[in-house]
Design a protein around this motif. Structure first.
Motif, PDB file in Angstrom:
ATOM      1  N   THR A 101       0.813  -1.224   0.000  1.00 25.46           N
ATOM      2  CA  THR A 101       0.000   0.000   0.000  1.00 25.46           C
ATOM      3  C   THR A 101       0.843   1.270   0.000  1.00 25.46           C
ATOM      4  O   THR A 101       0.330   2.364   0.252  1.00 25.46           O
ATOM      5  CB  THR A 101      -0.957   0.028   1.206  1.00 25.46           C
ATOM      6  OG1 THR A 101      -0.189   0.048   2.417  1.00 25.46           O
ATOM      7  CG2 THR A 101      -1.882  -1.170   1.197  1.00 25.46           C
TER       8      THR A 101
ATOM      9  N   GLU B 273      -1.579  -1.150   9.373  1.00 25.97           N
ATOM     10  CA  GLU B 273      -1.741  -2.201   8.369  1.00 25.97           C
ATOM     11  C   GLU B 273      -1.497  -3.576   8.979  1.00 25.97           C
ATOM     12  O   GLU B 273      -2.274  -4.514   8.771  1.00 25.97           O
ATOM     13  CB  GLU B 273      -0.769  -1.952   7.213  1.00 25.97           C
ATOM     14  CG  GLU B 273      -0.959  -2.879   6.031  1.00 25.97           C
ATOM     15  CD  GLU B 273      -0.376  -2.270   4.768  1.00 25.97           C
ATOM     16  OE1 GLU B 273      -1.103  -1.496   4.122  1.00 25.97           O
ATOM     17  OE2 GLU B 273       0.787  -2.564   4.443  1.00 25.97           O
TER      18      GLU B 273
ATOM     19  N   TRP C 235      -6.463  -3.818   1.536  1.00 31.84           N
ATOM     20  CA  TRP C 235      -6.599  -4.629   2.749  1.00 31.84           C
ATOM     21  C   TRP C 235      -7.673  -5.693   2.588  1.00 31.84           C
ATOM     22  O   TRP C 235      -7.483  -6.849   2.977  1.00 31.84           O
ATOM     23  CB  TRP C 235      -6.947  -3.730   3.937  1.00 31.84           C
ATOM     24  CG  TRP C 235      -5.832  -2.872   4.422  1.00 31.84           C
ATOM     25  CD1 TRP C 235      -4.541  -2.856   3.968  1.00 31.84           C
ATOM     26  CD2 TRP C 235      -5.902  -1.884   5.465  1.00 31.84           C
ATOM     27  NE1 TRP C 235      -3.806  -1.920   4.651  1.00 31.84           N
ATOM     28  CE2 TRP C 235      -4.604  -1.307   5.572  1.00 31.84           C
ATOM     29  CE3 TRP C 235      -6.921  -1.435   6.295  1.00 31.84           C
ATOM     30  CZ2 TRP C 235      -4.323  -0.309   6.503  1.00 31.84           C
ATOM     31  CZ3 TRP C 235      -6.646  -0.438   7.217  1.00 31.84           C
ATOM     32  CH2 TRP C 235      -5.351   0.113   7.319  1.00 31.84           C
TER      33      TRP C 235
ATOM     34  N   ARG D 209      -6.015   2.114   0.184  1.00 30.66           N
ATOM     35  CA  ARG D 209      -5.406   1.192   1.154  1.00 30.66           C
ATOM     36  C   ARG D 209      -6.450   0.220   1.687  1.00 30.66           C
ATOM     37  O   ARG D 209      -6.198  -0.983   1.815  1.00 30.66           O
ATOM     38  CB  ARG D 209      -4.785   1.964   2.322  1.00 30.66           C
ATOM     39  CG  ARG D 209      -3.548   2.755   1.968  1.00 30.66           C
ATOM     40  CD  ARG D 209      -2.973   3.422   3.202  1.00 30.66           C
ATOM     41  NE  ARG D 209      -2.377   2.447   4.103  1.00 30.66           N
ATOM     42  CZ  ARG D 209      -2.258   2.608   5.415  1.00 30.66           C
ATOM     43  NH1 ARG D 209      -2.740   3.695   5.992  1.00 30.66           N
ATOM     44  NH2 ARG D 209      -1.698   1.685   6.141  1.00 30.66           N
TER      45      ARG D 209
ATOM     46  N   THR E 238       5.586  -4.489   5.729  1.00 34.80           N
ATOM     47  CA  THR E 238       4.984  -3.165   5.847  1.00 34.80           C
ATOM     48  C   THR E 238       5.730  -2.341   6.882  1.00 34.80           C
ATOM     49  O   THR E 238       6.367  -2.892   7.793  1.00 34.80           O
ATOM     50  CB  THR E 238       3.495  -3.257   6.226  1.00 34.80           C
ATOM     51  OG1 THR E 238       2.924  -1.956   6.244  1.00 34.80           O
ATOM     52  CG2 THR E 238       3.297  -3.918   7.578  1.00 34.80           C
TER      53      THR E 238
END
Length: 275
Positions: free
Chosen positions: A186, A220, A198, A194, A215
């Protein structure tokens, strides 16, 4: 002093594709032990250890330069480790690289799509390169799965960032790889995009795909991962579920606080959650 690592969780596997015949179905999808990598005097990985349960989402969390992308490159056979061992879907990344490549898909930090082609044409192209039967049907199924059917005939140049990323992930699933690596998927996306990505990642795991996600975004990892490993200065300093990681800190004090809407609440109420 580093924090103690938690032992890996054991769950019933949901996918055992492309395994070696002797490999037990409950074996982890990814096994990493003592992984090291240096570039002259720069020690990027300093003895990394972790396992990923089949059909789960495992987040490798760390700041820029922590070694996340290097670890993914080693696991996807793009880079050789200096020391240590790693197995993906039962295959050794150093001695069975071809088998590993057949078992995985790698999605990098930037969408690898052809902007001149339509979304459907991108998918058909990859399906043909993989010598799959009926590439048109494969493309249509993936467009539907990632809510891109209406945009399938449009050139990718007209897609939003979230749509491109969803298409990129869809392309990586052609051939049904049991393990997928998402390297900071992302990065550079707006809040709405985003959230779309997800949701796509969650659906992958629900379908039985093992996901290793790197990440640098704390939210996230919190939203997606079944287990989180924090990579810092080339070492895993903690590895566990979100609840286990939270227990490393003292219990929170219970206080009455009037909760106001967050900026995310305001944003989503105004624009919705669909592209």
């Amino acid at each position: 002093m580093t924090s103690p690592a938690f032992s890996p969780a054991t769950t019933t596997p949901s996918d055992d594709r492309r395994q070696e015949p002797h490999m037990p179905t409950h074996a982890p999808a990814i096994q990493v032990h003592g992984l090291e990598k240096s570039y002259k005097d720069l020690h990027v990985l300093r003895g990394v250890n972790f396992e990923v349960t089949r059909g789960s989402i495992f987040a490798l969390l760390g700041s820029n330069g922590a070694g996340k992308t290097t670890a993914v490159k080693i696991l996807s056979t793009l880079l050789r480790a200096d020391a240590g061992t790693a197995r993906v879907n039962g295959f050794d990344v150093a001695t069975q690289a071809a088998d590993v490549r057949e078992s995985i898909s790698l999605t990098g930090q930037f969408a690898a799509v052809d902007e001149i082609l339509s979304g459907r044409e991108n998918l058909i192209l990859v399906a043909r390169l993989r010598h799959l039967k009926n590439p048109g049907q494969v493309a249509d199924d993936l467009l539907a799965r990632f809510s891109l059917t209406d945009a399938g005939g449009r050139k990718v140049a007209t897609y939003s960032g979230g749509m491109r990323r969803r298409l990129d992930i869809a392309m990586s699933l052609i051939g049904d790889p049991p393990v997928i690596f998402l390297d900071e998927p992302t990065t550079g996306l707006d809040p709405q995009a985003r959230i779309e990505v997800w949701q796509a990642v969650k659906e992958l795991a629900e379908g039985g795909t093992t996901v290793l996600l790197t990440t640098q975004y704390l939210d996230e990892a919190e939203q997606l991962a079944d287990r989180i490993a924090i990579l810092h200065e080339g070492r895993i300093i903690v590895n566990g579920t979100l609840d286990e990681l939270k227990r490393l800190l003292p219990p929170a004090k219970v206080e009455y606080i009037e909760k106001q809407p967050t900026l995310e609440d305001v944003f989503l109420s105004l624009v919705g959650t669909k592209a």
